[in-house]
Design a protein around this motif. Structure first.
Motif, PDB file in Angstrom:
ATOM      1  N   GLY A 175       0.824  -1.030   0.043  1.00 38.36           N
ATOM      2  CA  GLY A 175       0.073   0.128   0.058  1.00 38.36           C
ATOM      3  C   GLY A 175       0.759   1.310   0.036  1.00 38.36           C
ATOM      4  O   GLY A 175       2.222   1.146   0.125  1.00 38.36           O
ATOM      5  N   PRO A 176       0.234   2.520  -0.117  1.00 38.74           N
ATOM      6  CA  PRO A 176       1.034   3.698  -0.412  1.00 38.74           C
ATOM      7  C   PRO A 176       1.856   3.738   0.919  1.00 38.74           C
ATOM      8  O   PRO A 176       1.262   3.581   2.158  1.00 38.74           O
ATOM      9  N   SER A 177       3.028   4.298   0.855  1.00 38.46           N
ATOM     10  CA  SER A 177       3.905   4.936   2.074  1.00 38.46           C
ATOM     11  C   SER A 177       4.883   5.592   1.310  1.00 38.46           C
ATOM     12  O   SER A 177       5.070   5.875   0.302  1.00 38.46           O
ATOM     13  N   ARG A 178       5.286   6.542   2.200  1.00 36.17           N
ATOM     14  CA  ARG A 178       6.247   7.784   1.984  1.00 36.17           C
ATOM     15  C   ARG A 178       7.783   7.132   1.708  1.00 36.17           C
ATOM     16  O   ARG A 178       8.324   7.864   1.121  1.00 36.17           O
ATOM     17  N   VAL A 179       7.787   5.813   2.139  1.00 36.62           N
ATOM     18  CA  VAL A 179       9.130   5.304   1.899  1.00 36.62           C
ATOM     19  C   VAL A 179       8.841   4.527   0.456  1.00 36.62           C
ATOM     20  O   VAL A 179       8.147   3.545   0.404  1.00 36.62           O
ATOM     21  N   LEU A 180       9.948   4.699  -0.392  1.00 38.82           N
ATOM     22  CA  LEU A 180       9.827   4.105  -1.515  1.00 38.82           C
ATOM     23  C   LEU A 180      11.181   3.168  -1.852  1.00 38.82           C
ATOM     24  O   LEU A 180      12.279   3.604  -1.336  1.00 38.82           O
ATOM     25  N   HIS A 181      10.776   1.926  -2.291  1.00 33.12           N
ATOM     26  CA  HIS A 181      11.737   1.133  -2.550  1.00 33.12           C
ATOM     27  C   HIS A 181      12.462   0.804  -3.739  1.00 33.12           C
ATOM     28  O   HIS A 181      11.630   1.059  -4.831  1.00 33.12           O
ATOM     29  N   VAL A 182      13.731   1.408  -4.312  1.00 37.38           N
ATOM     30  CA  VAL A 182      14.261   1.278  -5.445  1.00 37.38           C
ATOM     31  C   VAL A 182      15.017   0.263  -5.832  1.00 37.38           C
ATOM     32  O   VAL A 182      16.241  -0.155  -5.220  1.00 37.38           O
ATOM     33  N   ARG A 183      14.889  -0.431  -6.895  1.00 37.67           N
ATOM     34  CA  ARG A 183      15.698  -1.733  -7.133  1.00 37.67           C
ATOM     35  C   ARG A 183      16.586  -1.631  -8.368  1.00 37.67           C
ATOM     36  O   ARG A 183      16.304  -0.625  -9.304  1.00 37.67           O
ATOM     37  N   LYS A 184      17.480  -2.466  -8.757  1.00 39.44           N
ATOM     38  CA  LYS A 184      18.241  -2.567  -9.920  1.00 39.44           C
ATOM     39  C   LYS A 184      19.258  -1.251  -9.946  1.00 39.44           C
ATOM     40  O   LYS A 184      19.543  -0.656 -11.113  1.00 39.44           O
ATOM     41  N   VAL A 185      19.517  -0.576  -8.677  1.00 37.51           N
ATOM     42  CA  VAL A 185      20.405   0.368  -8.874  1.00 37.51           C
ATOM     43  C   VAL A 185      21.792   0.252  -9.245  1.00 37.51           C
ATOM     44  O   VAL A 185      22.451  -0.545  -8.510  1.00 37.51           O
ATOM     45  N   PRO A 186      22.244   0.786 -10.114  1.00 37.54           N
ATOM     46  CA  PRO A 186      23.679   0.749 -10.516  1.00 37.54           C
ATOM     47  C   PRO A 186      24.789   0.955  -9.505  1.00 37.54           C
ATOM     48  O   PRO A 186      24.602   2.000  -8.728  1.00 37.54           O
ATOM     49  N   ILE A 187      25.805  -0.036  -9.162  1.00 35.45           N
ATOM     50  CA  ILE A 187      26.616   0.253  -8.185  1.00 35.45           C
ATOM     51  C   ILE A 187      27.388   1.763  -7.985  1.00 35.45           C
ATOM     52  O   ILE A 187      27.741   2.094  -6.925  1.00 35.45           O
ATOM     53  N   GLU A 188      27.497   2.372  -9.261  1.00 38.24           N
ATOM     54  CA  GLU A 188      28.229   3.594  -9.188  1.00 38.24           C
ATOM     55  C   GLU A 188      27.628   4.747  -8.914  1.00 38.24           C
ATOM     56  O   GLU A 188      28.061   5.919  -8.743  1.00 38.24           O
ATOM     57  N   VAL A 189      26.167   4.679  -8.440  1.00 44.36           N
ATOM     58  CA  VAL A 189      25.268   5.718  -8.387  1.00 44.36           C
ATOM     59  C   VAL A 189      25.600   6.512  -7.128  1.00 44.36           C
ATOM     60  O   VAL A 189      25.735   5.782  -6.352  1.00 44.36           O
ATOM     61  N   SER A 190      25.569   7.922  -7.211  1.00 38.65           N
ATOM     62  CA  SER A 190      25.957   8.777  -6.249  1.00 38.65           C
ATOM     63  C   SER A 190      24.468   8.649  -5.470  1.00 38.65           C
ATOM     64  O   SER A 190      23.244   8.674  -5.860  1.00 38.65           O
ATOM     65  N   GLU A 191      24.779   9.374  -4.080  1.00 36.58           N
ATOM     66  CA  GLU A 191      23.445   9.733  -3.281  1.00 36.58           C
ATOM     67  C   GLU A 191      22.659  10.705  -3.708  1.00 36.58           C
ATOM     68  O   GLU A 191      21.441  10.664  -3.922  1.00 36.58           O
ATOM     69  N   ALA A 192      23.537  11.674  -4.312  1.00 33.57           N
ATOM     70  CA  ALA A 192      22.670  12.851  -5.148  1.00 33.57           C
ATOM     71  C   ALA A 192      21.751  12.386  -6.319  1.00 33.57           C
ATOM     72  O   ALA A 192      20.788  12.967  -6.383  1.00 33.57           O
ATOM     73  N   GLU A 193      22.230  11.656  -7.158  1.00 37.03           N
ATOM     74  CA  GLU A 193      21.618  11.062  -8.249  1.00 37.03           C
ATOM     75  C   GLU A 193      20.231  10.537  -8.007  1.00 37.03           C
ATOM     76  O   GLU A 193      19.305  10.714  -8.218  1.00 37.03           O
TER      77      GLU A 193
END
Length: 483
Positions: free
Chosen positions: A25-43
């Motif tokens: 159900g809706p939550s203000r916390v979102l789960h992000v999958r398949k994130v490239p390992i080199e991605v920065s926090e800012a991105e």
């Protein structure tokens, strides 16, 4: 549901996250999958800021996952709804966003959260408008953070229809006030620099438009941040525009965009069926395409140094060789799109040792001679020819249009024709055949590689529509492939 623990942050415990793999159900916390390992926090933070303030971030690099906490559930719902219809890309890789089972993220005691907090503060500061236009707001280490430039660099790939400054303005204005645009051609690609009044508008436009098509199956936008923070526009014309300075000259004798052209490439693009028009955002946030086509204003070309057959880039309706300059001709194409294609691909090519010059003519039609008027056969009308290959609007043929190359694509080959017959046909006409092969799955088509691009252009002119017997006329076009 329990909150993340230090062991979770180190990627050693996945028990808390198993529930996130099924719809929640809706939550203000979102789960992000398949994130490239080199991605920065800012991105990652930048994925959320177009929809509202990002209140927390947790990266699980060992699992290629992350959690983004939005300040409100409403913002999270808007974000999930949007990214469900337009998959976000980070570092050119698709990532997938869904609601988490977690109601909030408690990361106070977790290691390695310093960079996440710095990214949150920096990107949210930009989102809140705490940066002066063209300034150098920076993160804690003094470097520009992603999303902090109001200037975008835009590349349009698969340019099968003309894209004007007006079209870009119409598309990008959906995301905020566009101050300046500069268009140019670099590496044979149509490009633009576009400056917004607010850097967050630039971020939202980049996230939304990168990878989208302006028209159906073509004119693909590639959008990235420019290193520039402000543009200096000297002239207002069809190549550059400062929308805050209407007093600027057109410069170098170039006229400003005339009203007819503006209308044709702006909102009133209804003249060509079969093509889809500029992007716009529906109230739901979903990308929509209006049923409008690129406008047809000038379909007549002025060709200098010879009279080439430009049918490979469209259907030639009329040709007029100029009486006083027989090496020049006016060629009327079926529409402005085909004229633009012929010009962009043929201008500057060599044929018979001369450089072809192709420009858009000021004439809107090629006039046929009046009855009884003698013009020595210099004007021909081909509009009724049965050999046109672009008769159907939106035909797949438009997707197989490529610049001149030494390799030609042959089609409409009858079953009785062998590779030796086709090689002899080209060699006997005076061309060097370097390689030849039939398509494995369809022997009606083949590739033939000649000695040079110039040879291939001449061979196309000589042998396109060559009668192979059995009621088959050879179709010849340039190939993007090599043998």
């Amino acid at each position: 549901m329990s909150n993340p623990t230090p062991s979770t942050a180190n990627g050693n415990d996945s028990r808390h996250f198993k529930g996130d793999r099924s719809p929640c159900g809706p939550s203000r916390v979102l789960h992000v999958r398949k994130v490239p390992i080199e991605v920065s926090e800012a991105e990652l933070v930048s994925l959320g800021v177009p929809f509202g303030r990002v209140s927390n971030l947790l990266m699980l690099k060992g699992k290629n996952q992350a959690f983004i906490e939005m300040a409100s559930e409403e913002a999270a719902i808007t974000m999930v709804n949007y990214y469900t219809t337009a998959t976000p890309h980070v570092r050119n890789q698709p990532v997938y966003i869904q609601y988490s089972n977690h109601r909030e993220l408690k990361t106070d005691n977790l290691p390695n959260q310093g960079r996440a907090q710095a990214a949150l503060q920096a990107v949210n500061a930009v989102h809140s408008g705490n940066m002066t236009l063209g300034g150098t707001a920076s993160g804690g280490d003094g470097t520009l953070m992603p999303g902090q430039s109001p200037v975008l660099r835009i590349i349009v790939e698969n340019l099968f229809y003309p894209v004007s400054l007006e079209v870009l303005h119409q598309i990008f204005s959906k995301f905020g006030t566009v101050l300046k645009i500069i268009t140019f051609t670099k590496n044979n690609q149509f490009q633009a620099l576009l400056q917004y009044s607010d850097p967050m508008n630039a971020h939202h436009a980049k996230v939304t438009l990168d990878g989208q098509n302006i028209y159906n199956a073509c004119c693909t936008l590639r959008v990235e941040f420019s290193k520039l923070t402000s543009l200096n526009v000297k002239y207002n014309n069809d190549k550059s525009r400062d929308f805050t300075r209407l007093d600027l000259p057109s410069g170098d004798g170039q006229p400003s965009m005339d009203p007819a052209m503006t209308a044709a490439f702006g909102l009133s693009m209804h003249t060509m069926p079969g093509a889809l028009g500029p992007l716009s955002m529906a109230p739901s946030g979903r990308m929509t395409l209006h049923g409008m086509g690129p406008g047809a204003v000038h379909s007549v070309l002025l060709v200098s140094n010879l009279n080439p057959d430009v049918r490979v880039y469209g259907d030639v309706h009329r040709v007029k060789i100029l009486f006083n300059k027989k090496e020049n001709a006016l060629i009327q194409m079926a529409d402005a799109t085909q004229a633009q294609l012929a010009m962009s691909h043929l201008n500057g090519q060599r044929l018979h040792g001369k450089v072809i010059r192709v420009t858009i003519s000021k004439h809107q039609t090629v006039q046929l001679p009046r009855e009884g008027q003698e013009d020595q056969g210099l004007t021909k009308d081909f509009s009724g020819s049965p050999l046109h290959r672009f008769k159907k609007p939106g035909s797949k043929n438009f997707q197989n249009i490529f610049p001149p190359s030494a390799t030609l694509h042959l089609s409409n080959i009858p079953p009785s024709i062998t590779d030796d017959i086709l090689k002899d046909l080209f060699a006997g006409t005076g061309y060097t055949v370097k390689a030849f092969k039939f398509f494995q799955k369809d022997r009606k088509m083949a590739l033939i590689q000649l000695g040079s691009v110039e040879e291939a252009i001449q061979a196309l002119i000589d042998l396109h529509n060559h009668d192979l017997g059995e009621n088959h006329h050879l179709r010849v076009s340039f190939s993007k492939s090599t043998i």
